[in-house]
Scaffold this motif. Structure first.
Motif, PDB file in Angstrom:
ATOM      1  N   GLU A  52       3.243   5.933  -2.744  1.00 49.01           N
ATOM      2  CA  GLU A  52       4.437   6.673  -3.170  1.00 49.01           C
ATOM      3  C   GLU A  52       4.520   6.785  -4.680  1.00 49.01           C
ATOM      4  N   ILE A  53       4.128   5.729  -5.362  1.00 47.97           N
ATOM      5  CA  ILE A  53       4.205   5.794  -6.825  1.00 47.97           C
ATOM      6  C   ILE A  53       3.261   6.858  -7.340  1.00 47.97           C
ATOM      7  N   ILE A  54       2.039   6.851  -6.819  1.00 52.69           N
ATOM      8  CA  ILE A  54       1.071   7.848  -7.272  1.00 52.69           C
ATOM      9  C   ILE A  54       1.571   9.257  -6.961  1.00 52.69           C
ATOM     10  N   GLY A  55       2.002   9.425  -5.713  1.00 45.13           N
ATOM     11  CA  GLY A  55       2.498  10.739  -5.312  1.00 45.13           C
ATOM     12  C   GLY A  55       3.700  11.163  -6.136  1.00 45.13           C
ATOM     13  N   GLY A  56       4.602  10.187  -6.388  1.00 41.52           N
ATOM     14  CA  GLY A  56       5.806  10.528  -7.132  1.00 41.52           C
ATOM     15  C   GLY A  56       5.509  10.906  -8.564  1.00 41.52           C
ATOM     16  N   MET A  73       0.835  -1.204   0.000  1.00 41.90           N
ATOM     17  CA  MET A  73       0.000   0.000   0.000  1.00 41.90           C
ATOM     18  C   MET A  73       0.869   1.254   0.000  1.00 41.90           C
ATOM     19  N   VAL A  74       1.901   1.224   0.837  1.00 46.15           N
ATOM     20  CA  VAL A  74       2.786   2.395   0.898  1.00 46.15           C
ATOM     21  C   VAL A  74       3.435   2.646  -0.454  1.00 46.15           C
ATOM     22  N   ILE A  75       3.851   1.540  -1.100  1.00 44.42           N
ATOM     23  CA  ILE A  75       4.485   1.690  -2.413  1.00 44.42           C
ATOM     24  C   ILE A  75       3.515   2.327  -3.386  1.00 44.42           C
ATOM     25  N   ALA A  99      10.236   4.274  -3.706  1.00 43.15           N
ATOM     26  CA  ALA A  99       9.271   3.198  -3.922  1.00 43.15           C
ATOM     27  C   ALA A  99       9.979   1.950  -4.422  1.00 43.15           C
ATOM     28  N   ALA A 100      10.980   2.129  -5.276  1.00 43.08           N
ATOM     29  CA  ALA A 100      11.719   0.974  -5.782  1.00 43.08           C
ATOM     30  C   ALA A 100      12.451   0.262  -4.651  1.00 43.08           C
ATOM     31  N   HIS A 101      12.982   1.027  -3.720  1.00 42.75           N
ATOM     32  CA  HIS A 101      13.656   0.389  -2.587  1.00 42.75           C
ATOM     33  C   HIS A 101      12.677  -0.398  -1.745  1.00 42.75           C
ATOM     34  N   LEU A 102      11.526   0.188  -1.541  1.00 45.41           N
ATOM     35  CA  LEU A 102      10.524  -0.540  -0.771  1.00 45.41           C
ATOM     36  C   LEU A 102      10.129  -1.823  -1.487  1.00 45.41           C
ATOM     37  N   PHE A 114      10.664   7.209   7.368  1.00 50.73           N
ATOM     38  CA  PHE A 114      11.077   6.978   8.746  1.00 50.73           C
ATOM     39  C   PHE A 114       9.884   6.638   9.625  1.00 50.73           C
ATOM     40  N   VAL A 115       8.824   7.392   9.474  1.00 52.77           N
ATOM     41  CA  VAL A 115       7.650   7.165  10.317  1.00 52.77           C
ATOM     42  C   VAL A 115       7.078   5.779  10.074  1.00 52.77           C
ATOM     43  N   ILE A 116       6.983   5.431   8.808  1.00 49.37           N
ATOM     44  CA  ILE A 116       6.419   4.119   8.476  1.00 49.37           C
ATOM     45  C   ILE A 116       7.275   3.007   9.060  1.00 49.37           C
TER      46      ILE A 116
END
Lengths: 411, 401
Positions: free
Chosen positions: A106-110, A101-103, A122-125, A204-206
């Motif tokens: 991030e993809i959408i936001g990015g 979900m986080v990815i 996102a790729a690292h995640l 960091f928070v996540i």
């Protein structure tokens, strides 16, 4: 034909192997009909019923004139292991879903913000998710039954999976260093410190949430030699709860288990989770580094070199947290005597059993964390009964060192 | 070849690894007169399996170490019993550490005394290190990110090759009380790590190809060609050094086979990658569109196919799988023969695994009818498996009443 396919495992063996369900512990000793036999088989049925969820129940023990005795510590391990395996599986699946979900976010936001930094994060995640999937796969696979090609079962897969997971972490760290170099060389004009800081803070928070969630359930000191007393008591409670009927074998067991560092019990659970935990931990450390670098660049946009320095420092820090895990993996793969066992004491203990004249070719090694195998050749005193020697050695090893796979050649 | 020795013998035999030999067991390789004895085929594998393993391997001509030799070359055939007994436990603790000074000394030792393959590997590693540092420096100073990434890649590969070298050297140590099977598994581990790295490489190349496909950029990076050519040359030199092992499917007979094979494949894959880059830029200059994607994709697939057999084989050994070179029908035949023996009622838990290629360890449980024939049955079982090449067998006989 079945016989042709599995020439090594015969049918009887199949049944015995389905018994432990972890496909390893066949510590079946033959002893004459005894009070022990009777009391054990009942709790055995209980335990098998407990695990009936995923696996078929087979006709358990051939009811013949033989009587099978399965050690109580073995039964404990069976139930504990399957419970812990389910727990690990659920935790890992939860982690994977959360990270996916986080990815997505991030993809959408990015893409909306057209920021490369977010996309690379996102790729690292994604590699983290790969690490988790490997752990999940090995948790699932280690329950497979042994075959003739994998006569020890599939527990070793956990160790290899952990190795691959840690390699992924190393790969990511190197990639991060490379990317910071890239930023240094290419984006000399503008590095958006604020964006860096924001992305890193988000990560960091996540990661912090997940660390707290994972760390809540298991100890960080899995790979140390500390004794965790509350785990020890937990072990006691389980022991008493499950095996009230095993009065005879309870005697003397409590004080002897104290010889084994009780962290071994927790160790059984966690090499998979520990791999996942390391992924999250390294992410955390590196987010801290990026946050610091982003903050500094935000305040002082000229100090671009700080990015590289921070990345280097924090990557080394993060990689050093993987070293204990690597040590454990290395030990197991090399067939090393487990660190919590002093082989000299073990050898003298075996020699102290009456009927044993000498021991040689003693090998103790681990299939995975917590599953130990022992094989030795014993020279028996003339006139000593080999059956008794074997069962005494077996008792000794199981009680004191929690070694369940024991093969003894009496000479 | 290291058999599983009783770790008791560790205190009796003179050539146990010494605690402050952090430079890892050059006892055996130091003396070239005994170079032939490093061949495992020399070691008598027809040791009588029926006798208890007290007196191991009187055929070993291995050398002993003078107790106090740190820097001086090893003295042969001298040993000190008393000190050995005291120091045998410390050996395992100190074995894990390799201080900086020791590693420098160790490098010189390798140069002087290693076997041919080790020396070649060392040459290659130093070439690679020199080359990658040069590339990194140039890349940083001129600001070309392509050179830097290439340098990183090379450094990673160098690190791996160094680990292989270390494994070659360290796997010669004798078994001690902590590593009761000896150190030969290191070779398998290093082969596995190399194979893993190559798999990562193929995967990253595939990602790069995908990246190029999506981005559809075809920049001419001329400086990269130069670096690719130099890389290719260095790697081709390496392939030539290890040309005996330049095959995809290899039968591993000795433990070092796997390690050498992995090094060769590593170098081969690197050279394929450089060749692919050169080819891609040549095609680009010819005007073929999507050349980069094609070439990178091809290289990625090629490396993957190259590495798979090694990965499977070394993974199989690490997973304690049944030995691949002993056919299951042979094992089944042995099984049937044991079962059909008059005194045996049941056979269970027959486990065979390979410690290193060529060294199989097994354990088996029997249930026997009568009391007194333990020894006979054990000898029978041992001889059966001995014919298959399994010498380390532990037979547990339970008397069934």
């Amino acid at each position: 034909m079945d016989h042709e396919k599995d020439p090594i495992l015969r049918f009887k063996d199949q049944m015995k192997i389905e018994l432990p369900l972890v496909s390893e512990e066949n510590t079946v000793i033959l002893i004459p009909v005894d009070s022990k036999c009777f009391s054990v088989s009942t709790s055995l049925q209980e335990n098998i019923d407990l695990e009936s969820k995923e696996r078929q129940k087979s006709a358990l023990l051939p009811v013949e004139s033989k009587c099978f005795y399965v050690s109580s510590s073995l039964q404990e391990n069976i139930t504990l292991e399957s419970k812990e395996r389910q727990k690990s599986a659920t935790q890992l699946s939860g982690l994977i879903i959360f990270y996916l979900m986080v990815i997505l976010v991030e993809i959408i936001g990015g893409m909306k913000a057209n920021s490369l930094a977010v996309l690379t994060d996102a790729a690292h995640l994604l590699t983290d998710v790969a690490g988790f999937s490997i752990s999940l796969f090995t948790v699932w696979a280690s329950a497979w039954k042994a075959t003739s090609y994998h006569s020890f079962g599939f527990s070793r897969l956990e160790v290899l999976g952990a190795l691959i997971s840690v390699q992924l972490i190393w790969l990511i760290s190197v990639l991060l260093i490379y990317e910071s170099l890239d930023r240094l060389l290419h984006d000399k004009k503008e590095v958006n410190g604020a964006l860096m800081f924001a992305v890193a803070a988000f990560g960091f928070v996540i990661n912090l949430i997940i660390v707290l969630w994972l760390g809540h359930d298991h100890s960080h000191h899995v790979f140390g030699d500390d004794h965790h007393h509350h785990h020890h008591h937990h072990h006691h409670h389980e022991h008493h709860h499950d095996h009230d009927s095993n009065k005879p074998c309870d005697l003397g067991k409590e004080d002897e288990t104290s010889l084994v560092p009780s962290s071994t019990k927790k160790k059984i659970l966690n090499i998979n989770l520990q791999g996942a935990y390391l992924h999250v931990m390294t992410d955390l450390i590196q987010s801290v580094g990026v946050m610091i670098a982003g903050g500094v660049i935000w305040l002082k946009p000229k100090w671009l070199i700080i990015d590289l320095l921070c990345t280097l420092v924090f990557s080394t820090l993060a990689l050093s947290t993987t070293l204990p895990m690597l040590r454990v993996v290395f030990d197991i793969l090399m067939g090393r005597t487990p660190r919590n066992i002093n082989i000299e004491i073990l050898e003298s203990g075996i020699k102290g059993i009456d009927g044993v004249e000498d021991v040689h070719d003693l090998h103790v090694w681990a299939i995975t964390v917590g599953k130990l195998v022992l094989s030795c050749h014993v020279v028996a005193k003339p006139g000593a009964e080999s059956r008794e020697i074997i069962s005494k050695i077996r008792d000794y090893c199981e009680r004191t060192y929690k070694i369940h796979q024991i093969t003894v050649q009496i000479e | 070849m290291e058999k599983n020795k009783s770790f008791k013998y560790y205190s009796q035999e003179p050539d146990s690894p010494h605690p402050w030999n952090a430079d890892l067991g050059f006892t055996n390789s130091s003396d070239r007169r005994y170079a032939f004895s490093r061949q495992p085929s020399f070691i008598q594998s027809t040791r009588d399996p029926q006798t208890p393993n007290f007196s191991n391997d009187s055929t070993k001509p291995f050398l002993s170490r003078n107790v106090s030799s740190i820097d001086i070359p090893p003295e042969f055939y001298t040993f000190d019993h008393a000190k050995e007994g005291v120091l045998q436990f410390k050996g395992s603790a100190a074995a894990d550490k390799l201080s900086g000074l020791d590693s420098v000394l160790w490098v010189f030792r390798v140069m002087r005394t290693g076997n041919r393959q080790m020396k070649r590997l060392l040459i290659m590693i130093s070439l690679n290190v020199a080359y990658s540092t040069a590339e990194l420096a140039i890349g940083l100073f001129t600001g070309r990110i392509g050179l830097v990434s290439d340098a990183f890649h090379l450094t990673f590969g160098c690190g791996l090759l160094t680990f292989s070298l270390f494994a070659m050297a360290a796997s010669r140590r004798k078994p001690d009380s902590v590593y009761t099977y000896g150190y030969q598994r290191l070779e398998v581990l290093s082969a596995f790590t190399n194979a893993l790295f190559l798999l990562f490489l193929s995967f990253s190349l595939a990602v790069e190809a995908l990246h190029a496909f999506i981005q559809d950029e075809s920049e001419h990076k001329h400086y990269l060609i130069v670096s690719a050519v130099a890389n290719l040359l260095v790697n081709l030199l390496g392939v030539w050094f290890f040309r005996n092992y330049a095959r995809v499917n290899l039968a591993y007979r000795k433990p070092e086979d796997m390690n050498y094979h992995s090094v060769c494949l590593h170098v081969l894959a690197d050279s394929i990658r450089s060749a692919g880059l050169i080819l891609a830029s040549w095609f680009l200059s010819l005007g073929v569109s999507n050349a980069e994607v094609l070439c990178l994709g091809l290289v990625s697939v090629a490396v993957f196919m190259l590495v798979m057999p090694l990965f499977k084989a070394s993974g199989g050994i690490l997973l304690q799988m049944a030995p691949p070179n002993i056919s299951t029908s042979a094992l089944g035949k042995c099984w049937r023969q044991i079962v059909s023996h008059e005194d045996v009622t049941e056979v269970s838990q027959a486990r065979f695994w390979e410690l290193v290629p060529g060294h199989v360890v097994g354990s088996i449980w029997l249930q026997v009818k009568k009391e007194m024939n333990d020894r006979r049955i054990q000898e029978y079982v041992h001889s059966l498996y001995h014919d298959l090449g399994i010498h380390d067998l532990t037979v547990q006989t339970d008397n069934y009443v």
